[in-house]
Design an enzyme around this catalytic site. Structure first.
Site, PDB file in Angstrom:
ATOM      1  N   CYS A 272       0.793  -0.984  -0.122  1.00 46.33           N
ATOM      2  CA  CYS A 272      -0.117  -0.128  -0.063  1.00 46.33           C
ATOM      3  C   CYS A 272       0.798   1.317  -0.003  1.00 46.33           C
ATOM      4  CB  CYS A 272      -0.934  -0.064   1.214  1.00 46.33           C
ATOM      5  SG  CYS A 272      -2.412   1.183   0.862  1.00 46.33           S
ATOM      6  N   GLN A 276       3.594   2.459  -2.881  1.00 47.90           N
ATOM      7  CA  GLN A 276       3.720   3.965  -3.334  1.00 47.90           C
ATOM      8  C   GLN A 276       4.934   4.647  -3.356  1.00 47.90           C
ATOM      9  OE1 GLN A 276       0.074   5.736  -1.482  1.00 47.90           O
ATOM     10  NE2 GLN A 276      -1.072   4.182  -2.345  1.00 47.90           N
ATOM     11  N   ASN A 313      -7.514  -0.480   0.201  1.00 45.57           N
ATOM     12  CA  ASN A 313      -7.765   0.766   0.954  1.00 45.57           C
ATOM     13  C   ASN A 313      -6.781   1.583   0.572  1.00 45.57           C
ATOM     14  OD1 ASN A 313      -8.326   2.865   2.758  1.00 45.57           O
ATOM     15  ND2 ASN A 313      -7.671   1.720   4.468  1.00 45.57           N
ATOM     16  N   HIS A 354      -4.183  -5.389  -0.185  1.00 45.61           N
ATOM     17  CA  HIS A 354      -3.613  -5.756   1.359  1.00 45.61           C
ATOM     18  C   HIS A 354      -3.921  -7.296   1.200  1.00 45.61           C
ATOM     19  CE1 HIS A 354      -3.405  -2.303   3.755  1.00 45.61           C
ATOM     20  NE2 HIS A 354      -3.996  -1.675   2.793  1.00 45.61           N
ATOM     21  N   GLU A 356      -2.668  -9.347   3.379  1.00 46.17           N
ATOM     22  CA  GLU A 356      -2.952 -10.154   4.824  1.00 46.17           C
ATOM     23  C   GLU A 356      -4.546 -10.016   5.220  1.00 46.17           C
ATOM     24  OE1 GLU A 356      -3.586  -5.990   5.585  1.00 46.17           O
ATOM     25  OE2 GLU A 356      -2.286  -6.846   4.244  1.00 46.17           O
TER      26      GLU A 356
END
Length: 378
Positions: A272, A276, A313, A354, A356
């Site tokens: 995430c 970036q 997210n 994600h 996980e």
């Protein structure tokens, strides 16, 4: 439902609404985003990546299984508030410790209900993520607008300083046990990974341990020179860059640190925000998506051509030009944006989603084992 106080909302597109408050009281400013997950409202609320944001749930009934301390994804939830159609005061679950309203009050999070969340989701799809203000004490539209206009925008605030751990610690728990209803200590961990905490989720730590890493969690203001020395001395074998909130382009200090780690040829894995920041460190600035990806049902195609159902997210994404220095390993099947990269130089790769989070299927989690296998012990 007990009698609830009114709360007033103003959005940067001029939308002004009255709803009901079931969480903490006061006035908060943030960015409104929507989440399409059907379950997992506590995990979403406690995700540190939502710092500075209001989460609008597209699922209308929220709170039906209560909350418990075990399901938190962080030690201290940091979102500004949650917006739901119906907040259930009565909950039913043998695992519940308290209701959602009490949970929000304990963590100073606004709870907003009795509002048409479907219309809000449609509004964000039209206008994109919007800055907003919500208040139980200010009811005047112009006063709310003035306060919102004078407040810093989410892209101007370094939220990782707020959500990151203040001191280093070790994490060696994994292997969930239904007998003790807890994660167990794992022995025989052969490699050590330094996890940089930009707002790390607890389940990421569990997954790293599951595949064989002893995890040393470091705060966001870690000393990169010490970390490089520890790598050369074989005290650590790899670095993990965690998820986190906010605009990665303002994190120039973190980008400089990552450039030093890359120059030292340390194996690096990012998720995430870490994904970036690696792109920016390689010279490819991120851009903001219209309304981001927030949900637990996003299909991603991996490098083998297989589809993984992922949890997501994020509001920012890496550019297509990154293919000059990296191979694309994952793509989002909703909008074809990049979801995973393996860099052509060094032992470095990252994913935007994600792996996980286990939105139901767990096929995306194998990326942890893949990275562990690629990290040399000597």
């Amino acid at each position: 439902m007990s009698k609830l106080k009114p709360i007033y909302l103003y959005f940067s597109n001029g939308c002004f609404l009255e709803a009901k408050s079931f969480g903490s009281e006061g006035t908060k400013v943030g960015e409104a985003v929507f989440n399409t997950s059907m379950t997992g409202y506590q995990e979403i609320t406690s995700d540190p990546s939502y710092a500075g944001q209001f989460v609008i749930f597209s699922m209308p009934e929220i709170g039906i299984v209560g909350t418990n301390d075990f399901d938190n994804e962080s030690f201290s939830p940091k979102c500004k508030g949650i917006i739901v159609r119906d907040a259930n005061e009565v909950y039913s679950s043998f695992r519940a410790d308290e209701g959602l309203g009490d949970y929000l009050k304990k963590h100073d999070i606004l709870g907003i209900c009795d509002i048409d969340t479907r219309s809000l989701v449609k509004m964000l799809r039209k206008y994109g993520a919007l800055e907003m203000i919500a208040s139980t004490t200010i009811s005047d539209k112009e006063s709310l607008k003035a306060k919102l206009d004078s407040s810093l925008k989410i892209g101007e605030i370094d939220y990782i300083k707020e959500v990151s751990t203040k001191s280093a610690y070790s994490h060696t728990k994994s292997n969930f046990s239904y007998e003790s209803w807890d994660y167990q200590e794992k022995d025989g961990l052969s490699k050590t990974i330094a996890a940089i905490d930009f707002g790390i989720k607890k389940n990421i730590l569990h997954e790293l341990v599951t595949v064989g890493f002893k995890v040393e969690v470091l705060p966001q203001d870690y000393d990169e020179n010490t970390l490089i020395k520890d790598y050369k001395d074989k005290k650590i074998h790899a670095v993990f860059l965690s998820n986190g909130p906010g605009d990665p382009l303002i994190l120039t200090n973190q980008v400089d640190k990552i450039k030093s780690l890359l120059a030292a040829k340390i194996p690096i894995f990012g998720i995430c925000l870490g994904h970036q920041l690696l792109s920016i460190a390689h010279g490819y600035p991120t851009y903001k998506l219209k309304f981001g990806h927030h949900g637990a049902n996003h299909p991603v195609k991996n490098e083998l051509g297989l589809v993984e159902i992922t949890s997501q997210n994020h509001n920012y994404n890496v550019p297509e030009e990154i293919e000059e220095v990296a191979f694309v390993t994952h793509r989002n099947l909703f909008d074809n944006t990049i979801e995973g990269l393996c860099y052509k130089e060094g032992n470095v790769f990252s994913v935007q989603h994600h792996p996980e989070a286990s939105p139901g299927p767990k096929e995306a989690s194998n990326i942890f084992a893949k990275f562990f296998a690629q990290v040399p012990l000597d």
